[in-house]
Write an enzyme that holds these catalytic residues in place. Structure first.
Site, PDB file in Angstrom:
ATOM      1  N   SER A 129       0.823  -1.207   0.000  1.00 18.39           N
ATOM      2  CA  SER A 129       0.000   0.000   0.000  1.00 18.39           C
ATOM      3  C   SER A 129       0.855   1.255   0.000  1.00 18.39           C
ATOM      4  O   SER A 129       1.956   1.272   0.534  1.00 18.39           O
ATOM      5  CB  SER A 129      -0.914   0.035   1.219  1.00 18.39           C
ATOM      6  N   LYS A 183      -4.489  -6.650   3.478  1.00  8.91           N
ATOM      7  CA  LYS A 183      -4.498  -5.533   2.513  1.00  8.91           C
ATOM      8  C   LYS A 183      -5.936  -5.215   2.076  1.00  8.91           C
ATOM      9  O   LYS A 183      -6.308  -4.047   1.902  1.00  8.91           O
ATOM     10  CB  LYS A 183      -3.630  -5.868   1.292  1.00  8.91           C
ATOM     11  N   HIS A 186      -7.491  -3.330   4.789  1.00  5.31           N
ATOM     12  CA  HIS A 186      -6.914  -1.982   4.718  1.00  5.31           C
ATOM     13  C   HIS A 186      -7.713  -1.145   3.712  1.00  5.31           C
ATOM     14  O   HIS A 186      -8.092  -0.011   3.977  1.00  5.31           O
ATOM     15  CB  HIS A 186      -5.439  -2.068   4.299  1.00  5.31           C
ATOM     16  N   ASN A 187      -7.975  -1.743   2.564  1.00  8.82           N
ATOM     17  CA  ASN A 187      -8.686  -0.997   1.523  1.00  8.82           C
ATOM     18  C   ASN A 187     -10.138  -0.743   1.903  1.00  8.82           C
ATOM     19  O   ASN A 187     -10.688   0.317   1.592  1.00  8.82           O
ATOM     20  CB  ASN A 187      -8.601  -1.736   0.187  1.00  8.82           C
ATOM     21  N   GLU A 190      -9.979   2.084   4.044  1.00  7.56           N
ATOM     22  CA  GLU A 190      -9.669   3.241   3.170  1.00  7.56           C
ATOM     23  C   GLU A 190     -10.963   3.763   2.525  1.00  7.56           C
ATOM     24  O   GLU A 190     -11.219   4.980   2.501  1.00  7.56           O
ATOM     25  CB  GLU A 190      -8.668   2.771   2.106  1.00  7.56           C
TER      26      GLU A 190
HETATM   27  C1  6PG Z   1      -3.190   1.490  -1.595  1.00  6.80           C
HETATM   28  C2  6PG Z   1      -4.448   1.641  -2.389  1.00  6.80           C
HETATM   29  C3  6PG Z   1      -4.261   1.004  -3.723  1.00  6.80           C
HETATM   30  C4  6PG Z   1      -5.263   1.418  -4.754  1.00  6.80           C
HETATM   31  C5  6PG Z   1      -6.650   0.935  -4.479  1.00  6.80           C
HETATM   32  C6  6PG Z   1      -7.700   1.880  -4.943  1.00  6.80           C
HETATM   33  O1  6PG Z   1      -3.301   0.974  -0.502  1.00  6.80           O
HETATM   34  O2  6PG Z   1      -2.134   1.896  -2.081  1.00  6.80           O
HETATM   35  O3  6PG Z   1      -5.504   1.028  -1.707  1.00  6.80           O
HETATM   36  O4  6PG Z   1      -4.171  -0.365  -3.525  1.00  6.80           O
HETATM   37  O5  6PG Z   1      -5.230   2.769  -4.910  1.00  6.80           O
HETATM   38  O6  6PG Z   1      -6.768  -0.259  -5.146  1.00  6.80           O
HETATM   39  O7  6PG Z   1      -8.866   1.177  -5.010  1.00  6.80           O
HETATM   40  P1  6PG Z   1     -10.104   1.579  -5.865  1.00  6.80           P
HETATM   41  O8  6PG Z   1      -9.659   1.792  -7.269  1.00  6.80           O
HETATM   42  O9  6PG Z   1     -11.019   0.419  -5.698  1.00  6.80           O
HETATM   43  O10 6PG Z   1     -10.600   2.838  -5.242  1.00  6.80           O
END
Ligand code: 6PG
Length: 472
Positions: A129, A183, A186-187, A190
């Site tokens: 990430s 991960k 985490h997302n 996010e």
């Molecule tokens: C990270 C982000 C990265 C990516 C996501 C965005 O941790 O660096 O999460 O993995 O930017 O995949 O996800 P979406 O395109 O689904 O918003």
């Protein structure tokens, strides 16, 4: 001299990761399906090119790496990974390690791990990430695989990971899909963080009629306080940016339909599979889905109109302070939910996920990095097996201090017809979680009425069905 590690896939993330690896003093071999990209990349590498062995064939690439060979595959998640793995496998030898560093679904990672278990080669599923910048200068890295394969890659990964107070943001989290699962969560968090920020932006823009620049200023202030985080920091920058085409704020010319690539959805699905309430993450995913129905929303606004705004808050500064606290309270709910999903998954998949370590390696490098995660680290270090983050002493105190603000904000938004699905889900989560006597007694009674599903009695008597008048 042979390379310490190899990397396949010189897209944006792969290139940046390779440069990071080289810059930290590790020799690296690189390979790309289109060979001209490899040459172009060596050109871009400037002074680091001496640390990089550019290879045009798989044979050349494999021979360039010191055995047992760790090979990072950084390509689009999905079938392409399986194809690349199949192409690579015949060239590898005992204890070589294929490392999928993309945003894979952890179920695919488990399947790949099992598939390779019958061969000499091992597999690591690695969550990375931090976006482009993180990959180049220090990402947060979540590793799943065998402990032996982790030992082989630990020095290189430690050298490239982000540092928080000198502690590297990389850890081995368990076998097979552990790294990609973490991960994914985490997302999911996010997504929740971003949705909640966007909802607060909506209240300021549509409720208080503030300009993007003014709102940016508020986020800038908040970034100096307890909300200090990468996402709040970039929110200020994004809100203050100007569109060179029109001279208007950049956000005002961007279509309000959010994209998504799947990780947020997977985290909501896995939470449901594990029977863990992750309403903040679910609200964020649904929020993106509804955002994408732009035509339908525009038509519905014509049909229904918009509700009148509630009376403006009397004390604007106090209301803005409420918004800051509301965001903090809602954030606590979303993180509590994310960690609860991981703790349940840890049991379900026998991973022994280390909660304090996960919080630790999210403190720097990743997209959700923040001061707040340092506080989560302390809470889990004190009490690693706590049922829910919200009942740890530090977070309970924060919830007690901020939940009234969240209530006022959600109430104001509701009365003004401003959508706050993630903020209100957080409020409902607290209100449900803290209430000893809920209302599911009625649901149990209904279930028993129509399907004889049975219930337990508060007095513990061994009677599990009603007599219900008028049942049949
Ligand atoms: C990270 C982000 C990265 C990516 C996501 C965005 O941790 O660096 O999460 O993995 O930017 O995949 O996800 P979406 O395109 O689904 O918003």
């Amino acid at each position: 001299q042979q390379a310490e590690i190899g990397l396949i896939g010189l897209g944006v993330m792969g290139s940046n990761l390779a440069l990071n690896i080289a810059e930290k003093g590790n020799r690296i071999a690189v390979f790309n399906r289109t060979p001209s990209r490899t040459d172009e990349f060596l050109g871009e590498a400037g002074g680091l090119a001496g640390q990089i062995i550019g290879c045009h064939t798989i044979e050349e690439f494999v021979a360039a790496i010191r055995p047992p060979r760790p090979i990072i595959i950084m390509i689009k998640a999905g079938e392409a990974v399986d194809q690349q793995m199949a192409a690579l496998l015949p060239h590898l030898a005992k204890n070589d390690i294929m490392i999928d560093a993309g945003n894979a679904n952890f179920r695919d990672t488990v399947a790949r791990f099992e598939r390779l278990a019958g061969t000499d080669v091992t597999f690591i599923g690695m969550g990375v990430s931090g976006g482009e910048e993180g990959a180049r200068h220090g990402p947060s890295i979540m590793v799943g695989g065998t402990e032996e394969s982790w030992k082989r890659v630990e020095p290189v990964l430690t050298s490239i990971a982000a540092k928080f107070n000198d502690e590297p943001c990389v850890a081995w989290l368990g076998t097979d899909g552990a790294g990609h699962f973490v991960k994914t969560i985490h997302n999911g968090i996010e997504y929740a963080d971003m949705q909640m920020i966007a909802e607060v932006y909506g209240i300021l823009r549509d409720g208080l009629n503030m300009s993007a620049t003014e709102i940016g200023e508020i986020f800038g202030q908040w970034n100096k306080g307890r909300l200090n985080s990468y996402l709040i920091e970039i929110t200020e920058k994004v809100l203050k940016a100007t569109d060179p085409e029109t001279g208007r704020p950049m956000v005002d010319v961007i279509v309000d339909a959010a994209g998504q690539k799947g990780t947020g959805k997977w985290s909501a699905i896995e939470a449901q599979n594990l029977a863990v309430a992750a309403s903040g993450i679910e609200a964020a995913v649904s929020g993106r889905v509804l955002s994408s129905l732009r035509e339908e929303r525009i038509a519905a606004e014509k049909l229904f109109g918009l509700p009148a705004l509630a009376e403006a808050p009397k004390d604007k500064a106090a209301f803005i302070a409420d918004l800051e606290n509301a965001l903090l309270a809602a954030k606590i709910a979303a993180y509590a939910q994310g960690f609860a999903v991981m703790s349940s998954a840890s049991e379900e998949f026998n991973w022994s996920l280390p909660m304090p370590t996960i919080a630790k390696i999210w403190r720097a490098g990743c997209i959700i990095r923040s001061q707040f995660l340092d506080e989560i680290t302390s809470a889990f270090t004190r009490d690693p097996d706590v049922a829910n983050l919200v009942v740890t002493p530090a977070f309970a105190a924060m919830v007690k201090e901020t939940d009234a603000a969240l209530r006022r904000v959600v109430a104001h938004a509701a009365l003004s017809g401003l959508p706050v699905p993630a903020l209100s889900s957080a409020l409902s989560y607290f209100d449900t979680y803290r209430r000893g006597r809920g209302t599911a007694n009625l649901i149990q009674a209904q279930r028993d009425f129509f399907g004889a599903h049975g219930f337990d009695r508060l007095d513990g008597k061994d009677v599990h069905h009603g007599p219900w008048a008028g049942q049949f």
